[in-house]
Design a protein around this motif. Sequence first.
Motif, PDB file in Angstrom:
ATOM      1  N   UNK A  87       0.593   5.109  -1.373  1.00 40.22           N
ATOM      2  CA  UNK A  87       0.904   3.734  -0.967  1.00 40.22           C
ATOM      3  C   UNK A  87       0.667   3.566   0.530  1.00 40.22           C
ATOM      4  N   UNK A  88       1.182   4.499   1.325  1.00 37.83           N
ATOM      5  CA  UNK A  88       1.046   4.421   2.783  1.00 37.83           C
ATOM      6  C   UNK A  88      -0.424   4.483   3.202  1.00 37.83           C
ATOM      7  N   UNK A  89      -1.150   5.439   2.621  1.00 33.68           N
ATOM      8  CA  UNK A  89      -2.545   5.636   3.029  1.00 33.68           C
ATOM      9  C   UNK A  89      -3.413   4.453   2.645  1.00 33.68           C
ATOM     10  N   UNK A  90      -3.257   3.954   1.425  1.00 35.02           N
ATOM     11  CA  UNK A  90      -4.081   2.826   0.986  1.00 35.02           C
ATOM     12  C   UNK A  90      -3.869   1.614   1.883  1.00 35.02           C
ATOM     13  N   UNK A 144      -0.892   6.261  -7.886  1.00 37.71           N
ATOM     14  CA  UNK A 144      -1.888   7.045  -8.626  1.00 37.71           C
ATOM     15  C   UNK A 144      -3.049   7.450  -7.715  1.00 37.71           C
ATOM     16  N   UNK A 145      -3.409   6.551  -6.823  1.00 36.52           N
ATOM     17  CA  UNK A 145      -4.456   6.842  -5.834  1.00 36.52           C
ATOM     18  C   UNK A 145      -4.051   8.039  -4.982  1.00 36.52           C
ATOM     19  N   UNK A 146      -2.796   8.091  -4.573  1.00 37.40           N
ATOM     20  CA  UNK A 146      -2.308   9.214  -3.775  1.00 37.40           C
ATOM     21  C   UNK A 146      -2.440  10.541  -4.501  1.00 37.40           C
ATOM     22  N   UNK A 147      -2.090  10.548  -5.794  1.00 39.99           N
ATOM     23  CA  UNK A 147      -2.218  11.776  -6.576  1.00 39.99           C
ATOM     24  C   UNK A 147      -3.682  12.171  -6.738  1.00 39.99           C
TER      25      UNK A 147
END
Length: 251
Positions: free
Chosen positions: A36-39, A141-144
């Motif tokens: 969440x943070x990175x996106x 999910x993007x983070x994983x």
Amino acid sequence: MGFFGSVKNAAVKAKINGEISLIDREISNRKRSFGVELFDLIESNSSDSRKMPALFRATESQLEGPLNRCRKDIMDLDRESRTHSRELDQIEAKRERQGRAITPGEQAQRAGEWISDAGTSSKLEVKVALLKRKIKQRKEEFGLEIWDIVSGDATQVDFVATDATDDAPAPAARGKSIKGALGGMGKSVRSKIDEGVKTVKAGVSDNLSKLNKVEQEIQKCIDQAKNDVNRVLNKRQSKEREIANLERTAS
């Protein structure tokens, strides 16, 4: 070990395995929050959605697919959410435009419309809340998905196997890597390694200074997540050692 000792060991082992499961969940949750943070940071980096932050140039080909898929999914969800939000705004505007009901017939009609609108608004609010939750879950999910890509060390340092003694010359300096730092005469291997580490840190610091403000925030976000995950992984390894000790005792 006797029967009761074996039963006790089994119970302790089961307890530790349960603790490991909780640790694994903690690791997964940290990677999800990282997504969440990175996106959000990546999206705030540039108005050009096709532009990849500079610090990801080395892994751009690996990140591009997951990032673009996540962007598309979130755009679709956000579009649907904004549609429902506009419908809510229209219902609210309709209420504000309505004049005062005078006759009993108008009052009855207005009451019926109010009940219908209230029901519609409630349904729309639930839909908007669910869509926002789905957006957050998609970022998680993007983070994983990209964790293994972005959590690798940005600067890979390797050492040349050598038989050099403390006072023997190391391999010739090459570039700004540790190999270059090991060059020289009359220094201990430890001091050469320390110099190499300083060289690498200076190079990393120089590279960071070339990043814009958001890219620096992205790097901090990655570093913090790596530190958090590594800290929890150390706890996991400690629990695994406890299990290994129990198994050795039982054998």
